[in-house]
Scaffold this motif. Structure first.
Motif, PDB file in Angstrom:
ATOM      1  N   GLU A 284       0.839  -1.386  -0.011  1.00  0.00           N
ATOM      2  CA  GLU A 284      -0.154  -0.013  -0.103  1.00  0.00           C
ATOM      3  C   GLU A 284       0.885   1.396   0.131  1.00  0.00           C
ATOM      4  OE1 GLU A 284      -3.464   0.333   0.376  1.00  0.00           O
ATOM      5  OE2 GLU A 284      -3.188   2.568   0.569  1.00  0.00           O
ATOM      6  N   ASP A 285       2.019   1.305   0.709  1.00  0.00           N
ATOM      7  CA  ASP A 285       2.716   2.586   0.815  1.00  0.00           C
ATOM      8  C   ASP A 285       3.429   2.871  -0.655  1.00  0.00           C
ATOM      9  OD1 ASP A 285       4.396  -0.030   0.822  1.00  0.00           O
ATOM     10  OD2 ASP A 285       6.133   1.261   1.253  1.00  0.00           O
ATOM     11  N   GLN A 286       3.404   2.061  -1.617  1.00  0.00           N
ATOM     12  CA  GLN A 286       4.023   2.507  -2.839  1.00  0.00           C
ATOM     13  C   GLN A 286       2.979   3.070  -3.799  1.00  0.00           C
ATOM     14  OE1 GLN A 286       7.182   2.825  -3.432  1.00  0.00           O
ATOM     15  NE2 GLN A 286       7.482   2.401  -1.599  1.00  0.00           N
ATOM     16  N   LYS A 287       1.615   3.085  -3.415  1.00  0.00           N
ATOM     17  CA  LYS A 287       0.496   3.502  -4.225  1.00  0.00           C
ATOM     18  C   LYS A 287       0.801   5.008  -4.988  1.00  0.00           C
ATOM     19  CE  LYS A 287      -4.423   3.436  -4.037  1.00  0.00           C
ATOM     20  NZ  LYS A 287      -5.529   3.722  -3.378  1.00  0.00           N
ATOM     21  N   GLN A 288       1.083   5.825  -4.100  1.00  0.00           N
ATOM     22  CA  GLN A 288       1.308   7.142  -4.521  1.00  0.00           C
ATOM     23  C   GLN A 288       2.566   7.058  -5.737  1.00  0.00           C
ATOM     24  OE1 GLN A 288       2.926  10.078  -1.734  1.00  0.00           O
ATOM     25  NE2 GLN A 288       1.353  11.627  -2.569  1.00  0.00           N
ATOM     26  N   HIS A 289       3.577   6.231  -5.382  1.00  0.00           N
ATOM     27  CA  HIS A 289       4.625   6.415  -6.464  1.00  0.00           C
ATOM     28  C   HIS A 289       4.330   5.736  -7.708  1.00  0.00           C
ATOM     29  CE1 HIS A 289       7.950   6.711  -3.209  1.00  0.00           C
ATOM     30  NE2 HIS A 289       7.371   7.711  -3.183  1.00  0.00           N
ATOM     31  N   ILE A 290       3.353   4.694  -7.598  1.00  0.00           N
ATOM     32  CA  ILE A 290       2.913   4.124  -8.967  1.00  0.00           C
ATOM     33  C   ILE A 290       1.929   5.211  -9.524  1.00  0.00           C
ATOM     34  CG2 ILE A 290       1.688   2.168  -9.986  1.00  0.00           C
ATOM     35  CD1 ILE A 290       4.202   1.307  -8.162  1.00  0.00           C
ATOM     36  N   GLU A 291       1.151   5.779  -9.010  1.00  0.00           N
ATOM     37  CA  GLU A 291       0.328   6.819  -9.553  1.00  0.00           C
ATOM     38  C   GLU A 291       1.104   7.929 -10.269  1.00  0.00           C
ATOM     39  OE1 GLU A 291      -2.594   7.613  -6.326  1.00  0.00           O
ATOM     40  OE2 GLU A 291      -3.462   5.901  -7.135  1.00  0.00           O
ATOM     41  N   LEU A 292       2.265   8.335  -9.606  1.00  0.00           N
ATOM     42  CA  LEU A 292       3.234   9.080 -10.260  1.00  0.00           C
ATOM     43  C   LEU A 292       3.847   8.643 -11.518  1.00  0.00           C
ATOM     44  CD1 LEU A 292       4.780  12.091  -9.776  1.00  0.00           C
ATOM     45  CD2 LEU A 292       6.842  10.387  -9.228  1.00  0.00           C
ATOM     46  N   ALA A 293       4.220   7.442 -11.410  1.00  0.00           N
ATOM     47  CA  ALA A 293       4.705   6.845 -12.639  1.00  0.00           C
ATOM     48  C   ALA A 293       3.779   6.850 -13.791  1.00  0.00           C
ATOM     49  CB  ALA A 293       5.111   5.239 -12.220  1.00  0.00           C
ATOM     50  N   ARG A 294       2.292   6.561 -13.345  1.00  0.00           N
ATOM     51  CA  ARG A 294       1.258   6.605 -14.495  1.00  0.00           C
ATOM     52  C   ARG A 294       1.280   8.084 -14.970  1.00  0.00           C
ATOM     53  NH1 ARG A 294      -2.769   2.962 -14.403  1.00  0.00           N
ATOM     54  NH2 ARG A 294      -4.202   4.729 -14.984  1.00  0.00           N
ATOM     55  N   ASN A 295       1.342   9.018 -14.085  1.00  0.00           N
ATOM     56  CA  ASN A 295       1.091  10.463 -14.619  1.00  0.00           C
ATOM     57  C   ASN A 295       2.015  10.641 -15.540  1.00  0.00           C
ATOM     58  OD1 ASN A 295      -1.289  10.774 -13.249  1.00  0.00           O
ATOM     59  ND2 ASN A 295      -0.242  11.619 -11.428  1.00  0.00           N
ATOM     60  N   VAL A 296       3.399  10.461 -15.117  1.00  0.00           N
ATOM     61  CA  VAL A 296       4.542  10.599 -16.017  1.00  0.00           C
ATOM     62  C   VAL A 296       4.477  10.064 -17.385  1.00  0.00           C
ATOM     63  CG1 VAL A 296       7.260  10.521 -16.041  1.00  0.00           C
ATOM     64  CG2 VAL A 296       6.022  11.154 -14.025  1.00  0.00           C
ATOM     65  N   ALA A 297       4.117   8.793 -17.283  1.00  0.00           N
ATOM     66  CA  ALA A 297       3.914   8.029 -18.434  1.00  0.00           C
ATOM     67  C   ALA A 297       2.996   8.674 -19.533  1.00  0.00           C
ATOM     68  CB  ALA A 297       3.485   6.474 -18.406  1.00  0.00           C
ATOM     69  N   GLU A 298       1.698   8.827 -18.838  1.00  0.00           N
ATOM     70  CA  GLU A 298       0.801   9.657 -19.710  1.00  0.00           C
ATOM     71  C   GLU A 298       1.178  11.018 -20.234  1.00  0.00           C
ATOM     72  OE1 GLU A 298      -2.460   9.722 -16.863  1.00  0.00           O
ATOM     73  OE2 GLU A 298      -3.175   7.436 -17.403  1.00  0.00           O
ATOM     74  N   ARG A 299       1.951  11.983 -19.250  1.00  0.00           N
ATOM     75  CA  ARG A 299       2.317  13.211 -19.903  1.00  0.00           C
ATOM     76  C   ARG A 299       3.338  12.872 -21.069  1.00  0.00           C
ATOM     77  NH1 ARG A 299       4.166  15.346 -15.094  1.00  0.00           N
ATOM     78  NH2 ARG A 299       2.098  15.722 -14.445  1.00  0.00           N
ATOM     79  N   PHE A 300       4.346  12.157 -20.629  1.00  0.00           N
ATOM     80  CA  PHE A 300       5.276  11.924 -22.063  1.00  0.00           C
ATOM     81  C   PHE A 300       4.929  11.349 -22.978  1.00  0.00           C
ATOM     82  CE2 PHE A 300       8.385   9.937 -24.308  1.00  0.00           C
ATOM     83  CZ  PHE A 300       9.828  10.114 -23.705  1.00  0.00           C
ATOM     84  N   ASN A 301       3.719  10.367 -23.235  1.00  0.00           N
ATOM     85  CA  ASN A 301       2.959   9.887 -24.440  1.00  0.00           C
ATOM     86  C   ASN A 301       2.263  11.068 -24.882  1.00  0.00           C
ATOM     87  OD1 ASN A 301       4.157   7.291 -23.753  1.00  0.00           O
ATOM     88  ND2 ASN A 301       2.266   6.576 -22.939  1.00  0.00           N
ATOM     89  N   ALA A 302       1.670  12.091 -24.195  1.00  0.00           N
ATOM     90  CA  ALA A 302       0.903  12.860 -24.688  1.00  0.00           C
ATOM     91  C   ALA A 302       1.931  14.208 -25.462  1.00  0.00           C
ATOM     92  CB  ALA A 302       0.256  13.872 -23.702  1.00  0.00           C
ATOM     93  N   ARG A 303       3.057  14.193 -24.899  1.00  0.00           N
ATOM     94  CA  ARG A 303       4.089  15.403 -25.418  1.00  0.00           C
ATOM     95  C   ARG A 303       4.835  14.708 -26.420  1.00  0.00           C
ATOM     96  NH1 ARG A 303       7.769  17.727 -20.825  1.00  0.00           N
ATOM     97  NH2 ARG A 303       6.128  18.726 -19.725  1.00  0.00           N
ATOM     98  N   TYR A 304       5.450  13.635 -26.559  1.00  0.00           N
ATOM     99  CA  TYR A 304       6.038  12.950 -27.560  1.00  0.00           C
ATOM    100  C   TYR A 304       5.481  11.687 -28.325  1.00  0.00           C
ATOM    101  CZ  TYR A 304       9.595  15.482 -24.509  1.00  0.00           C
ATOM    102  OH  TYR A 304      10.017  16.333 -23.694  1.00  0.00           O
ATOM    103  N   GLY A 305       4.169  11.347 -28.074  1.00  0.00           N
ATOM    104  CA  GLY A 305       3.687  10.175 -28.885  1.00  0.00           C
ATOM    105  C   GLY A 305       4.010   8.767 -28.032  1.00  0.00           C
ATOM    106  N   GLU A 306       3.203   8.033 -28.369  1.00  0.00           N
ATOM    107  CA  GLU A 306       3.132   6.705 -27.626  1.00  0.00           C
ATOM    108  C   GLU A 306       4.335   6.002 -27.197  1.00  0.00           C
ATOM    109  OE1 GLU A 306       0.425   5.482 -25.684  1.00  0.00           O
ATOM    110  OE2 GLU A 306      -0.463   7.253 -26.208  1.00  0.00           O
ATOM    111  N   VAL A 307       4.943   6.127 -26.081  1.00  0.00           N
ATOM    112  CA  VAL A 307       6.139   5.369 -25.941  1.00  0.00           C
ATOM    113  C   VAL A 307       6.065   4.207 -24.736  1.00  0.00           C
ATOM    114  CG1 VAL A 307       8.609   5.607 -25.435  1.00  0.00           C
ATOM    115  CG2 VAL A 307       7.686   7.045 -26.773  1.00  0.00           C
TER     116      VAL A 307
END
Ligand code: ATP
Ligand code: MG
Length: 343
Positions: free
Chosen positions: A156-179
């Protein structure tokens, strides 16, 4: 369990990292390691000893390499099969650090500032708070995203970090294309946050807990019995899970996992029990039985350091091949290097 990816079948990509800091404990086993083992049957599993994360707090360089071997041997003793999974040391695959830097450009300072683990761990570091500790979640996002991970088994303690990883992936994909594949966490309903036996306000922890409140996977049976006997509970008598009975609820969850049954079965079994004393003894005995085969296998596996290194080296080779592809694509999309068109 969050079950979004469970129907994806054999090619489900599972990734998780574990710190090679000190002895691993019952919380690590129940919240994470047992799910790593189960992941072997559910998809392509990749597990990483995150030594680059371990150096973000005070540590002893003379101990770190040995602790990587200790933790690797614990994972193998718990049931990981190196023939079926990839097991490797993070610092052997330099793509993690490279990708961390690339992802940093798609991570905001404000996001990192909201991470509760940084707040907690920086308070524990009296003398020096490293910038690495602040950057920890970006490196963790790189670990996960490098492997196009679908699912991350964690506590459970890692939930916030995984959510951050999701946000970063989504932001990167939106900016540079699906990677990047956007990962899901996999957090079990039972045992996602095992509490310190001496302090039910804290999770059991490698670096932040009390010695008597932390049950180590390799603890001998008498130490396990002693720790459960002195577990802090409440002034009541009923063995049920309730908001104001966090110590007892913790013991009920531990008992359920150790015996492979449900928490409600434990409550039913102890419904007529007049107090906590016998229950605490029974939990200690059940946990000792649960951990004994792991300790025995550990004793057999740990002495062969060259075999452990061989497993990690083979794992690193396989991991690097996957991570290099992802990092190459990410860098190319970001306009770094000569570009795929001119090669
Ligand atoms: P530290 O407290 O120093 O961060 P740790 O005990 O959390 O160390 P890690 O190697 O960071 O150990 O965590 C490995 C895995 O174990 C992670 O998936 C984490 O979520 C999980 N985990 C850690 N503590 C617990 C706990 N008390 N209950 C359930 N899962 C846990
Ligand atoms: Mg941790």
């Amino acid at each position: 369990m969050s079950d979004a990816a469970t129907s994806a079948g054999a090619n489900l990509r599972i990734f998780s990292g574990i710190q090679p800091t000190g002895a691993k404990h019952l919380g690590n086993l129940i919240g994470a390691i047992r799910h790593y083992v189960e992941g072997q049957d559910r998809g392509d599993a990749i597990y990483c000893l995150v030594d680059l994360h371990a150096i973000t707090v005070a540590y002893d360089p003379n101990e770190l390499r040995r602790q990587v071997h200790d933790t690797s041997a614990i994972l193998l003793a718990a049931g990981l099969d190196p023939q079926r999974i990839i097991l490797f040391r993070q610092s052997d695959v330099s793509e993690h650090a490279t990708l961390c830097w690339l992802l940093a450009s798609a991570t905001s300072y404000g996001e990192l500032n909201r991470m509760t683990q940084f707040k907690e761990k920086s308070e524990q570091q009296k003398a020096f708070v490293s910038a690495g500790l602040f950057f920890y979640p970006v490196l963790q996002a790189a670990d996960i995203l490098a492997y196009q991970t679908d699912e991350v088994p964690v506590g459970e303690d890692q939930k916030q970090h995984i959510e951050l990883a999701r946000n970063v992936a989504e932001r990167f994909n939106a900016r540079y294309g699906e990677v990047f594949t956007v990962p899901n966490h996999r957090i079990s309903e039972v045992g996602a946050r095992i509490l310190d036996l001496q302090d039910a306000d804290k999770k059991m922890s490698t670096t932040g807990g009390s010695h008597l409140g932390t049950v180590y996977i390799l603890d001998p049976p008498d130490a396990i019995a002693r720790k459960f006997k002195s577990a802090v509970t409440d002034s009541g008598r009923e063995i049920v899970r309730a908001h104001d009975k966090r110590g007892i609820a913790n013991l009920i969850e531990i008992m359920a996992v150790a015996q492979g049954i449900r928490p409600e079965d434990v409550e039913r079994e102890y419904a007529n029990e007049p107090g906590y004393a016998r229950f605490k003894e029974d939990v200690g005995a059940a946990v000792a039985d649960y951990l004994r085969p792991i300790s025995e296998r550990y004793e057999a596996i740990r002495p062969d350091t060259s075999q452990l290194e061989a497993i990690l080296a083979e794992g690193a080779g396989k991991a690097r091949a996957i991570a290099a592809k992802t990092v190459g694509t990410a860098a190319d999309r970001m306009g770094l290097g000569p570009g795929s068109g001119s090669r």
